[in-house]
Design a protein around this motif. Structure first.
Motif, mmCIF file in Angstrom:
data_model
loop_
_atom_site.group_PDB
_atom_site.id
_atom_site.type_symbol
_atom_site.label_atom_id
_atom_site.label_comp_id
_atom_site.label_asym_id
_atom_site.label_seq_id
_atom_site.Cartn_x
_atom_site.Cartn_y
_atom_site.Cartn_z
ATOM 1 N N ASN A 294 0.966 -1.328 -0.004
ATOM 2 C CA ASN A 294 -0.124 0.023 0.018
ATOM 3 C C ASN A 294 0.673 1.083 -0.020
ATOM 4 O OD1 ASN A 294 -2.728 -1.223 0.322
ATOM 5 N ND2 ASN A 294 -1.750 -2.028 2.142
ATOM 6 N N HIS A 295 1.595 1.475 -1.108
ATOM 7 C CA HIS A 295 2.599 2.508 -1.065
ATOM 8 C C HIS A 295 2.316 3.805 -1.612
ATOM 9 C CE1 HIS A 295 2.879 1.364 -5.461
ATOM 10 N NE2 HIS A 295 2.870 0.255 -5.040
ATOM 11 N N ILE A 296 1.182 4.149 -0.959
ATOM 12 C CA ILE A 296 0.422 5.612 -1.339
ATOM 13 C C ILE A 296 1.443 6.709 -1.031
ATOM 14 C CG2 ILE A 296 -0.917 5.825 0.746
ATOM 15 C CD1 ILE A 296 -2.954 7.152 -0.914
ATOM 16 N N LEU A 297 2.232 6.656 0.186
ATOM 17 C CA LEU A 297 2.968 7.609 0.721
ATOM 18 C C LEU A 297 4.322 7.787 -0.100
ATOM 19 C CD1 LEU A 297 2.944 7.076 4.547
ATOM 20 C CD2 LEU A 297 2.345 9.204 3.195
ATOM 21 N N THR A 298 4.869 6.562 -0.416
ATOM 22 C CA THR A 298 5.913 6.599 -1.161
ATOM 23 C C THR A 298 5.626 7.097 -2.566
ATOM 24 O OG1 THR A 298 6.815 4.588 -0.370
ATOM 25 C CG2 THR A 298 7.734 4.914 -2.394
ATOM 26 N N ASP A 299 4.413 6.832 -3.150
ATOM 27 C CA ASP A 299 4.229 7.544 -4.463
ATOM 28 C C ASP A 299 3.990 9.172 -4.236
ATOM 29 O OD1 ASP A 299 3.849 5.052 -5.381
ATOM 30 O OD2 ASP A 299 1.835 4.638 -5.694
ATOM 31 N N PHE A 300 3.456 9.478 -3.267
ATOM 32 C CA PHE A 300 3.208 10.943 -2.822
ATOM 33 C C PHE A 300 4.668 11.742 -2.782
ATOM 34 C CE2 PHE A 300 3.004 14.454 0.614
ATOM 35 C CZ PHE A 300 2.454 15.367 -0.152
ATOM 36 N N LEU A 301 5.592 10.977 -2.274
ATOM 37 C CA LEU A 301 6.841 11.559 -2.033
ATOM 38 C C LEU A 301 7.617 11.709 -3.194
ATOM 39 C CD1 LEU A 301 7.658 10.515 1.906
ATOM 40 C CD2 LEU A 301 7.215 12.753 0.877
#
Ligand code: PLP
Length: 493
Positions: A294-301
């Motif tokens: 669930n890499h939503i934060l990695t995508d955001f950063l």
């Protein structure tokens, strides 16, 4: 020091008010209007203190209404050896890095670091703000937070804590941990359904004004331990300073050298505490945000686009299975200083499920944060690889270790990396056993014994003999009966 709301910066509260209130009325989160600076000499001086001493010093910088003695007393009680063993946050050097183990508390997960002291800060804040009612903490849990909150609030005067867990949604061990909870002010109840049913039930109780009125008359004030209360975030800043001092003392770096911290991230609380430490003056290079599938934060950063329109994956690191990382809102406010900008992002998030930040903000984010993610296979392989080197990790910690290795390979950054280790491997015996190549099966408590036998490591005391303890709370209710359950537990039904 004043506290502002991320969605209405015209509100200005004292620390005790911010902690007593929890969430701001318009939905914003509180954070200090500026960060206190900690100079190199002060950081060195922290090195001479024990963990409770370090905690009292750092928290004191943010909590003007609390005396040094008061904070020293809370920290000494919260991080006592009976609860955390000899060192609440030991740093273990392994394989050219170091693991900051935050799971030596009563529930074997890092949430104890905050939830052992937060109840003391909350009850004191209510007193300081003139609130006379007793606190009733309501929690819906998918497993770990409920147990950590029960242990934190157990027998704290002036409080009662009621935890609802989904009957079909928690592991055997988690269920037993909660059902055998001791304490005179605790209640635990299953809900026939999944986590969303339990959570929606608690939300409905919070927004039921008639019920709230009735409880207020009876002298109860509702609060939550799920909420992103400042009193839960602040204690987490401490262990970044503590780890730094311990790294120098262990000869892993020198005073003034920068360290990188790699943090397995879900709700963005833990890593945000590291960001506060950096901007208070702790020599931190990169904060590496580690995600699972669930890499939503990695995508955001990486892209500046936060997009929750994506499938949700259930992984072997379930405490990071999150698509709305609430504490990110605090970072956005701290970096932009604009409640209007934050409101706009959050409105977009609730209407379209996504928002994107400006190029210049993305650049500033990337100056502080690196990021990466670990697939399920990579996480299991990392556990197996490190086990062969003599170190046993839980799947959340393994996500961070895998991401740190990726970062070291690709960045050429050779500053010391500290992996923030968030749970004992004994909390996730089945995935850990599979990852180290053991195929035995059994019930939750049998697997605890298997893991100990196979790895030659000791079962953590809080999980020892769980199956022999008295099961005090075995009831479960329909999701429509949760209000009655609350009234019964408060002796009003
Ligand atoms: C809660 C939790 C996390 C995620 O921490 P956040 O502060 O939500 O980012 C990681 N690992 C474990 C074991 C947890 O319980």
């Amino acid at each position: 020091m004043r506290y502002l709301s991320t969605r209405d910066a015209s509100l200005s509260l004292s620390a005790a008010e911010a902690i007593a209130r929890g969430l701001s009325r318009e939905g914003g989160l509180f954070l200090p209007e500026s960060l206190p600076r900690v100079g190199p000499e002060e950081i060195r001086a922290l090195g001479d203190l024990d963990y409770p001493g370090r905690a009292a010093k750092i928290m004191g910088l943010f909590l003007e209404e609390f005396s040094a003695d008061e904070l020293a007393e809370y920290a000494a009680a919260a991080y006592a050896p009976e609860r955390f063993g000899p060192d609440p946050a030991p740093l273990r050097p392994v394989d050219g890095a170091a693991f900051l183990e935050l799971w030596h508390g009563p529930t074997c997960a890092f949430k104890d670091m905050a939830l052992q002291i937060m109840p003391r800060l909350l009850t004191a804040s209510l007193k300081k703000t003139g609130e006379r009612k007793q606190v009733c903490i309501l929690v819906a849990t998918s497993g770990d937070t409920g147990k950590a909150a029960l242990e934190g609030f157990r027998d704290v005067p002036g409080t009662k804590i009621l935890v609802f867990y989904p009957s079909d949604g928690v592991s055997d061990v988690q269920k037993l941990q909660m059902q055998t909870q001791v304490g005179g002010n605790v209640g635990v109840c299953g809900v026939k359904g999944n986590f969303d049913d339990a959570q929606n039930g608690v939300k409905a109780i919070f927004s039921d004004t008639a019920l709230r009125g009735r409880l207020e008359e009876a002298g109860w004030f509702f609060s939550s331990a799920n909420s992103i209360n400042w009193g839960r975030l602040l204690p987490q800043v401490v262990y970044y300073f503590s780890a730094y001092c311990d790294a120098v003392k262990a000869g892993l770096c020198a005073w003034g050298d920068e360290l990188n911290f790699c943090v397995p991230t879900g709700n963005f609380g833990n890593i945000l505490a590291g960001w506060f430490a950096k901007h208070m003056g702790l020599p931190v290079g990169k904060l590496i945000c580690a995600s699972n599938t669930n890499h939503i934060l990695t995508d955001f950063l990486s892209t500046g686009v936060y997009d929750r329109n994506r499938p949700f994956h259930c992984t072997i690191s379930p405490s990071m299975d999150i698509l709305i990382s609430s504490n990110l809102e605090r970072l956005l406010f701290a970096m932009t200083g604009s409640d209007e900008t934050v409101r706009e992002y959050m409105d977009r998030l609730s209407s379209e499920g996504k928002y994107s930040v400006s190029g210049s903000l993305l650049e500033r984010l990337q100056a502080d944060f690196a990021c990466g993610w670990s697939s399920e296979e990579e996480t299991e392989a990392a556990i197996g690889r490190m086990y062969k080197k003599g170190y046993l990790m839980d799947p959340h910690t393994a996500v961070a270790w895998e991401v740190l290795e990726q970062y070291r390979r690709t960045s050429g950054d050779d500053r010391l990396g500290v992996v923030v280790s968030t749970a004992s491997p004994y909390k996730f015996c089945d995935s850990v056993l599979r990852s180290i190549g053991c195929r035995e099966s059994g019930s939750g408590t049998e697997l605890i014994r298997t893991l100990s036998r196979v790895t030659g490591t000791a079962v953590p005391a809080p999980l020892e003999g769980l199956e022999n303890r008295e099961r005090r709370f075995t009831a479960s209710v329909e999701k429509t009966e949760m209000t009655d359950a609350v009234l019964r537990m408060l002796g009003l039904g």
